[in-house]
Design a protein around this motif. Structure first.
Motif, short mmCIF file in Angstrom:
data_model
loop_
_atom_site.label_atom_id
_atom_site.label_comp_id
_atom_site.label_asym_id
_atom_site.label_seq_id
_atom_site.Cartn_x
_atom_site.Cartn_y
_atom_site.Cartn_z
N VAL A 40 0.88 -1.26 0.02
CA VAL A 40 0.20 0.02 0.06
C VAL A 40 0.66 1.18 0.05
O VAL A 40 0.49 2.12 -0.76
N LYS A 41 1.86 1.24 1.01
CA LYS A 41 2.69 2.49 0.82
C LYS A 41 3.55 2.64 -0.47
O LYS A 41 3.92 3.98 -0.93
N HIS A 42 3.63 1.46 -1.36
CA HIS A 42 4.19 1.71 -2.55
C HIS A 42 3.43 1.36 -3.54
O HIS A 42 4.06 0.73 -4.84
N ARG A 43 2.10 1.85 -3.62
CA ARG A 43 1.31 1.62 -4.41
C ARG A 43 1.50 2.21 -5.85
O ARG A 43 0.82 1.82 -6.99
N ASP A 44 2.38 3.15 -5.88
CA ASP A 44 2.67 3.82 -7.37
C ASP A 44 3.62 2.96 -8.24
O ASP A 44 4.08 3.57 -9.11
N ARG A 45 4.05 1.77 -7.55
CA ARG A 45 5.09 1.10 -8.75
C ARG A 45 4.87 -0.53 -8.36
O ARG A 45 4.02 -0.78 -7.40
N GLY A 95 6.24 -8.82 -10.60
CA GLY A 95 6.05 -8.80 -9.13
C GLY A 95 4.78 -8.33 -8.67
O GLY A 95 3.80 -9.10 -9.62
N TYR A 96 4.44 -7.39 -7.92
CA TYR A 96 3.03 -7.29 -7.42
C TYR A 96 2.79 -5.82 -7.34
O TYR A 96 3.81 -4.91 -6.89
N GLN A 97 1.55 -5.15 -7.52
CA GLN A 97 1.10 -3.92 -7.17
C GLN A 97 0.03 -3.88 -6.54
O GLN A 97 -1.20 -4.34 -6.86
N PHE A 98 -0.30 -2.79 -5.58
CA PHE A 98 -1.74 -2.33 -4.81
C PHE A 98 -2.39 -1.81 -5.85
O PHE A 98 -1.78 -0.46 -6.03
N VAL A 99 -3.45 -2.15 -6.42
CA VAL A 99 -4.13 -1.06 -7.28
C VAL A 99 -5.66 -0.70 -6.99
O VAL A 99 -6.27 -0.15 -7.47
N GLY A 100 -5.78 -1.01 -5.56
CA GLY A 100 -7.22 -0.54 -5.07
C GLY A 100 -7.28 0.96 -4.97
O GLY A 100 -6.27 1.62 -4.57
#
Length: 409
Positions: A40-45, A95-100
């Motif tokens: 969540v903190k690094h949701r921009d990438r 990898g993974y990304q938080f997109v909500g």
């Protein structure tokens, strides 16, 4: 103070290590919550696998199974799945990304209850069902009252009783609390205290292995289970094997954790091993009857060799509250006589055998023996020395991953 993040009905507060949904706290395993916070903190990438392993597990070596389990747990906590990926998206090979869609609610210092000298006290993390658990009793044929309880929702998983349990106190001890939360997630976990232990009758006509198997059947009948997976931990594994042989139509799958087919006296292969087993039992008898602190500490270290002094102290305090010294001696004597090696080949259901590779209490040779005896079985060895896995070790995440995979969830 760190920012608090809102996405959908959820609020994530990293500074208090807490996730809430519609104002109610949501329990998440610590590493899964750390993983969610980082995403969540690094949701921009896009966050790589290696970054997550480094940030969440640090310098511990863990397999990708632990990361997979953590991601699955984080997704479930926020109402996501691996197929929907509305919150946490897998980016193939990257990898993974938080997109909500996320809103930052607060950033910077804010006065809150519990704030003292610039710090915020963390509330205790809630656990699944601890305050909703209903404890019930059924009676064995000899009149012994057996306490049992169910918690969680979903398909059932029955855990055969083993020593040093207490249906009520388990929720507050680091010995068992993470087991309950991990096993009850997305399932109905049914467990009970064996006779002479926990909330079941401490005084019973007898405490034999056959009594334990009969008590398991009594609980199954009381709950009204038809067909179900069965978990046996430590000596509860032998009880589970005996029951699976007795009632093959009821046990759909069998999980054996830290289990053994033969007790220490039975499996002694020479005079030296027989003498060692007898000495171990003699020392245990004296230590338990006199509640000798030095012995009890050594005893705790056999179950948790990689535990901290505080964990050993908690283990010792918990065992004192689960049974009487006299019963402790009875259990140890009966454990040494266990032998299901002559019937294990009659287990008909698929069986998962999980064991710590360097288990200091039950040698890994016992897991290999079970795997050789049970026809449709598979053996998984975990990198640990602990007989009872702790929440802080990577082997715990892998343990849950293999159970989920085996049960097809």
């Amino acid at each position: 103070m760190e920012a608090t993040y809102r996405f959908g009905d959820y609020e994530l507060d990293p500074s208090r290590h807490q996730l809430r949904r519609a104002g109610a706290a949501v329990h998440v395993e610590p590493r899964a919550l750390d993983l969610l916070c980082h995403l969540v903190k690094h949701r921009d990438r896009i966050v790589t696998k290696n970054e997550l392993l480094d940030e969440v597990w640090g310098d511990r070596f863990v397999s990708e199974a632990a990361l997979t389990t953590g991601l699955r747990t984080a997704r479930l906590a926020v109402g996501d799945t691996g197929s929907q990926q509305q919150m946490i998206r897998t980016v193939h090979r990257r990898g993974y990304q938080f997109v909500g869609p996320t809103t930052v609610l607060r950033a910077g210092p804010t006065a809150e209850p519990g704030r003292v000298s610039g710090t915020v006290s963390k509330p205790p993390r809630p656990v699944i069902g601890a305050d909703r658990q209903t404890i019930q009793f059924c009676n064995a044929d000899d009149g012994t009252a057996i306490a049992y309880a169910a918690v969680g929702s979903g398909p059932p998983l029955l855990k055969a009783a083993n020593w040093m349990t207490h249906l009520d106190l388990e929720w507050a001890t680091p010995v068992w609390s993470h087991w309950l939360n991990g096993l009850a997630r997305d399932r109905q976990l049914i467990r009970y205290d064996e006779r002479g232990c926990g909330m079941s009758d401490w005084v019973a006509p007898s405490y034999t292995f056959d009594d334990w198997v009969d008590d398991l059947e009594t609980v199954v009948d009381a709950v009204g289970l038809d067909r179900f997976p069965l978990l046996g931990v430590s000596q509860g594994g032998a009880v589970a094997v005996a029951y699976a042989v007795r009632r093959p139509e009821r046990v759909s799958r069998l999980i054996l954790a830290g289990a053994y087919a033969r007790g220490r006296r039975v499996r002694a292969g020479n005079a030296a091993e027989s003498d060692a087993a007898a000495l171990d039992l003699s020392l245990a008898r004296v230590g338990w009857l006199h509640q000798d602190p030095g012995f009890l500490r050594v005893f705790a270290s056999q179950f948790l060799p990689d535990g901290t002094p505080e964990e050993w102290q908690e283990f010792t305090a918990f065992q004192r509250r689960t049974t009487s010294p006299e019963n402790g001696v009875r259990f140890l004597e009966e454990f040494a006589r266990i032998d299901v090696s002559d019937i294990a080949h009659r287990v008909q259901c698929p069986t998962l055998i999980i064991h710590a590779r360097d288990d200091a209490r039950v040698p890994v040779s016992q897991a290999r023996e079970l795997a050789a005896l049970i026809p449709d079985s598979r053996l998984v060895l975990l990198d640990s020395r602990n007989h009872l896995l702790t929440a802080s070790e990577s082997a715990w995440d892998e343990f849950l991953f293999h159970i989920d995979d085996f049960l097809g969830e």
